[in-house]
Design an enzyme around this catalytic site. Structure first.
Site, PDB file in Angstrom:
ATOM      1  N   ASN A   1     -10.233  -0.037   0.197  1.00  0.00           N
ATOM      2  CA  ASN A   1      -8.659   0.155   0.228  1.00  0.00           C
ATOM      3  C   ASN A   1      -8.045  -0.454  -1.020  1.00  0.00           C
ATOM      4  O   ASN A   1      -8.113  -1.432  -1.311  1.00  0.00           O
ATOM      5  CB  ASN A   1      -8.257  -0.652   1.557  1.00  0.00           C
ATOM      6  CG  ASN A   1      -6.705  -0.487   1.649  1.00  0.00           C
ATOM      7  OD1 ASN A   1      -5.880  -0.198   0.645  1.00  0.00           O
ATOM      8  ND2 ASN A   1      -6.054  -1.168   2.597  1.00  0.00           N
TER       9      ASN A   1
ATOM     10  N   HIS B   1      -3.358   7.338   3.277  1.00  0.00           N
ATOM     11  CA  HIS B   1      -3.583   5.898   2.687  1.00  0.00           C
ATOM     12  C   HIS B   1      -5.012   5.730   3.161  1.00  0.00           C
ATOM     13  O   HIS B   1      -5.444   5.611   4.342  1.00  0.00           O
ATOM     14  CB  HIS B   1      -2.837   4.925   3.295  1.00  0.00           C
ATOM     15  CG  HIS B   1      -3.095   3.745   2.782  1.00  0.00           C
ATOM     16  ND1 HIS B   1      -3.628   3.269   1.436  1.00  0.00           N
ATOM     17  CD2 HIS B   1      -3.159   2.351   3.441  1.00  0.00           C
ATOM     18  CE1 HIS B   1      -3.940   2.009   1.318  1.00  0.00           C
ATOM     19  NE2 HIS B   1      -3.677   1.381   2.263  1.00  0.00           N
TER      20      HIS B   1
ATOM     21  N   CYS C   1       0.798  -1.292   0.090  1.00  0.00           N
ATOM     22  CA  CYS C   1       0.028  -0.049  -0.112  1.00  0.00           C
ATOM     23  C   CYS C   1       0.821   1.249   0.026  1.00  0.00           C
ATOM     24  O   CYS C   1       0.357   2.144  -0.482  1.00  0.00           O
ATOM     25  CB  CYS C   1      -0.868  -0.083   1.072  1.00  0.00           C
ATOM     26  SG  CYS C   1      -2.105  -1.246   1.388  1.00  0.00           S
TER      27      CYS C   1
HETATM   28  O1  UT7 Z   1      -3.252  -1.425   3.818  1.00  0.00           O
HETATM   29  C1  UT7 Z   1      -3.187  -2.219   4.938  1.00  0.00           C
HETATM   30  C2  UT7 Z   1      -4.372  -3.097   4.932  1.00  0.00           C
HETATM   31  N1  UT7 Z   1      -5.011  -3.541   6.304  1.00  0.00           N
HETATM   32  C3  UT7 Z   1      -5.596  -2.660   7.130  1.00  0.00           C
HETATM   33  O2  UT7 Z   1      -5.741  -1.482   6.998  1.00  0.00           O
HETATM   34  C4  UT7 Z   1      -6.118  -3.324   8.383  1.00  0.00           C
HETATM   35  C5  UT7 Z   1      -5.912  -2.566   9.492  1.00  0.00           C
HETATM   36  N2  UT7 Z   1      -6.979  -3.089  10.486  1.00  0.00           N
HETATM   37  C6  UT7 Z   1      -8.396  -2.751  10.376  1.00  0.00           C
HETATM   38  O3  UT7 Z   1      -8.801  -2.012   9.767  1.00  0.00           O
HETATM   39  C7  UT7 Z   1      -9.338  -3.295  11.881  1.00  0.00           C
HETATM   40  O4  UT7 Z   1      -8.360  -3.879  12.362  1.00  0.00           O
HETATM   41  C8  UT7 Z   1     -10.371  -4.232  10.849  1.00  0.00           C
HETATM   42  C9  UT7 Z   1     -11.308  -3.523  10.056  1.00  0.00           C
HETATM   43  C10 UT7 Z   1      -9.673  -5.379  10.013  1.00  0.00           C
HETATM   44  C11 UT7 Z   1     -11.165  -5.031  12.000  1.00  0.00           C
HETATM   45  O5  UT7 Z   1     -11.613  -3.948  12.845  1.00  0.00           O
HETATM   46  P1  UT7 Z   1     -11.417  -3.912  14.369  1.00  0.00           P
HETATM   47  O6  UT7 Z   1     -12.245  -2.988  15.162  1.00  0.00           O
HETATM   48  O7  UT7 Z   1      -9.812  -4.241  14.718  1.00  0.00           O
HETATM   49  O8  UT7 Z   1     -12.057  -5.415  14.887  1.00  0.00           O
HETATM   50  P2  UT7 Z   1     -11.694  -7.046  15.500  1.00  0.00           P
HETATM   51  O9  UT7 Z   1     -10.631  -7.520  14.753  1.00  0.00           O
HETATM   52  O10 UT7 Z   1     -11.078  -6.338  17.099  1.00  0.00           O
HETATM   53  O11 UT7 Z   1     -12.889  -7.529  15.594  1.00  0.00           O
HETATM   54  C12 UT7 Z   1     -13.958  -7.135  16.624  1.00  0.00           C
HETATM   55  C13 UT7 Z   1     -15.094  -8.218  16.166  1.00  0.00           C
HETATM   56  C14 UT7 Z   1     -14.548  -9.761  16.068  1.00  0.00           C
HETATM   57  O12 UT7 Z   1     -15.617 -10.338  17.050  1.00  0.00           O
HETATM   58  P3  UT7 Z   1     -15.487 -10.922  18.433  1.00  0.00           P
HETATM   59  O13 UT7 Z   1     -14.119 -11.628  18.557  1.00  0.00           O
HETATM   60  O14 UT7 Z   1     -15.518  -9.547  19.211  1.00  0.00           O
HETATM   61  O15 UT7 Z   1     -16.724 -11.653  18.844  1.00  0.00           O
HETATM   62  C15 UT7 Z   1     -14.523  -9.859  15.047  1.00  0.00           C
HETATM   63  O16 UT7 Z   1     -14.650 -11.624  14.689  1.00  0.00           O
HETATM   64  O17 UT7 Z   1     -15.651  -7.988  14.938  1.00  0.00           O
HETATM   65  C16 UT7 Z   1     -15.583  -9.333  14.202  1.00  0.00           C
HETATM   66  N3  UT7 Z   1     -15.584  -9.068  12.604  1.00  0.00           N
HETATM   67  C17 UT7 Z   1     -16.677  -9.064  11.910  1.00  0.00           C
HETATM   68  N4  UT7 Z   1     -18.011  -8.664  12.383  1.00  0.00           N
HETATM   69  C18 UT7 Z   1     -18.673  -8.269  11.277  1.00  0.00           C
HETATM   70  C19 UT7 Z   1     -14.501  -8.902  12.088  1.00  0.00           C
HETATM   71  N5  UT7 Z   1     -14.816  -8.741  10.543  1.00  0.00           N
HETATM   72  C20 UT7 Z   1     -15.869  -8.722  10.766  1.00  0.00           C
HETATM   73  C21 UT7 Z   1     -16.965  -8.475   9.757  1.00  0.00           C
HETATM   74  N6  UT7 Z   1     -18.267  -8.392  10.078  1.00  0.00           N
HETATM   75  N7  UT7 Z   1     -16.623  -8.168   8.394  1.00  0.00           N
END
Ligand code: UT7
Length: 329
Positions: free
Chosen positions: A286, A256, A114
């Site tokens: 993204n 980004h 990225c």
């Molecule tokens: O260019 C680089 C590319 N990568 C990135 O930019 C990634 C950077 N990270 C992020 O953008 C965020 O970490 C995410 C959007 C990927 C995830 O958001 P988060 O607020 O960090 O969520 P989390 O991973 O802490 O997950 C919270 C909950 C989990 O459930 P439990 O364990 O609390 O029950 C996940 O399983 O949300 C769940 N979850 C979802 N729920 C609905 C994860 N993905 C999804 C989804 N829909 N798509």
């Protein structure tokens, strides 16, 4: 005489097909509210099956050349930043070169995920300042929809396809437009946070690996999030410092376009006013290396950014890589 580099023109291309959060609700266990609250993304573009990364790149490149008033034969160099090239080899930069008829130049890819566009622009800047090259086409292009795991709700909701390009050249003596400073970083100790495990020389594809989807993007989202906020702020601050400027001198920040919450956290950390931030991720998702040049090109097209404005770009990506670029457009 000290040579300076300026952007002569930009262009972008986003495929027509939109994949909305409602569409994703039918593919994985997710919902519009979660995606919007956690990322800010509402839809992303998906390339048609007959298009690969070099096709998207070619359209963006043609538009950038036309906006710069530069003919393909006048190009000395093409640098294409991508993490989703058409093939492992040849470099898609060479495919673009052939397609646009840039017969007098060298062409190569740059791999910084990225962060790729900023890294490529920085390389181009050095060549131009050295006086050896006068017209360099820098492209960020991705067809991430081909390498995303459409069964993994944590990653597939984030990414989209697109391409953006800029033509760089020496600034005229009386021109105020110039690249003011750059700052690039990499931390390979964090390489496993965002990776395609299989399909390269480490783990050549086997039927088993293919069935496991090991060739697709895997990510440790929360760790990347924290690192992104830290490194984007750090690179942006260093870049300003190198140019002896402050945020007050900057008209626009182009971060980004990965996640609205990451951008807001950087803004909070650096005390950046919301109205200075260019954000289009709601409509694009993204698009990795394409994200910054697409956002820049759209903002110019919509007459939000004007000639003479000071722009601070700050990025992060797999590697982990990160970087910032400060310029007067
Ligand atoms: O260019 C680089 C590319 N990568 C990135 O930019 C990634 C950077 N990270 C992020 O953008 C965020 O970490 C995410 C959007 C990927 C995830 O958001 P988060 O607020 O960090 O969520 P989390 O991973 O802490 O997950 C919270 C909950 C989990 O459930 P439990 O364990 O609390 O029950 C996940 O399983 O949300 C769940 N979850 C979802 N729920 C609905 C994860 N993905 C999804 C989804 N829909 N798509």
């Amino acid at each position: 005489m000290n040579l300076r580099t300026q952007i002569l023109g930009v262009g972008h291309y986003l495929p027509e097909k939109r994949l909305t959060n409602a569409d994703l609700e039918k593919m994985v266990e997710t919902n519009d509210q979660w995606i919007v609250e956690r990322t800010g993304i509402r839809e992303r573009r998906i390339a048609p099956p007959e298009h690969a990364t070099s096709d998207l790149a070619t359209i963006a490149a043609t538009r950038a050349l036309s906006s710069a008033g530069v003919s393909p034969q006048d190009l000395d160099m093409i640098i294409l930043a991508t993490a989703s090239g058409d093939h492992i080899m040849p470099a898609p930069a060479c495919l673009v070169q052939a397609r646009i008829g840039a017969t007098n130049c060298v062409a190569f890819d740059l791999s910084a995920a990225c962060s790729g566009f900023v890294f490529a622009a920085s390389v181009a800047d050095k060549y131009i300042k050295s006086g050896t090259h006068k017209r360099i086409l820098v492209i960020g292009a991705e067809t991430l929809s081909r390498i995303v795991n459409w069964k993994d709700r944590e990653t597939c909701i984030l990414f989209g396809d697109g391409a953006g390009a800029a033509v760089l050249g020496p600034a005229q003596t009386d021109s105020k437009s110039e690249i003011l400073s750059e700052f690039l970083l990499a931390d390979g100790t964090l390489s496993d946070l965002l990776t395609n495990r299989a399909g390269g020389s480490r783990l050549p594809l086997t039927h088993d690996l293919l069935d496991q989807g090991a060739h697709l993007v895997t990510m440790k989202g929360r760790d990347i999030f924290k690192n992104a906020v830290r490194t984007m702020s750090k690179c942006a601050s260093h870049c300003l410092e190198k140019a002896s400027m402050t945020l007050d001198d900057v008209h626009w920040i182009i971060p980004h376009q990965a996640n609205q919450r990451i951008i807001e956290a950087v803004a909070k950390q650096m005390d950046i006013p919301r109205e200075k931030i260019i954000m289009n991720l709601e409509r694009t998702g993204n698009t990795s290396a394409a994200s910054v040049p697409v956002a820049l090109s759209e903002a110019l097209e919509n007459k939000i950014i004007k000639r003479g404005d000071v722009i601070l770009i700050t990025v992060f990506g797999a590697g982990l890589t990160s970087g910032a670029l400060l310029l007067r457009y």
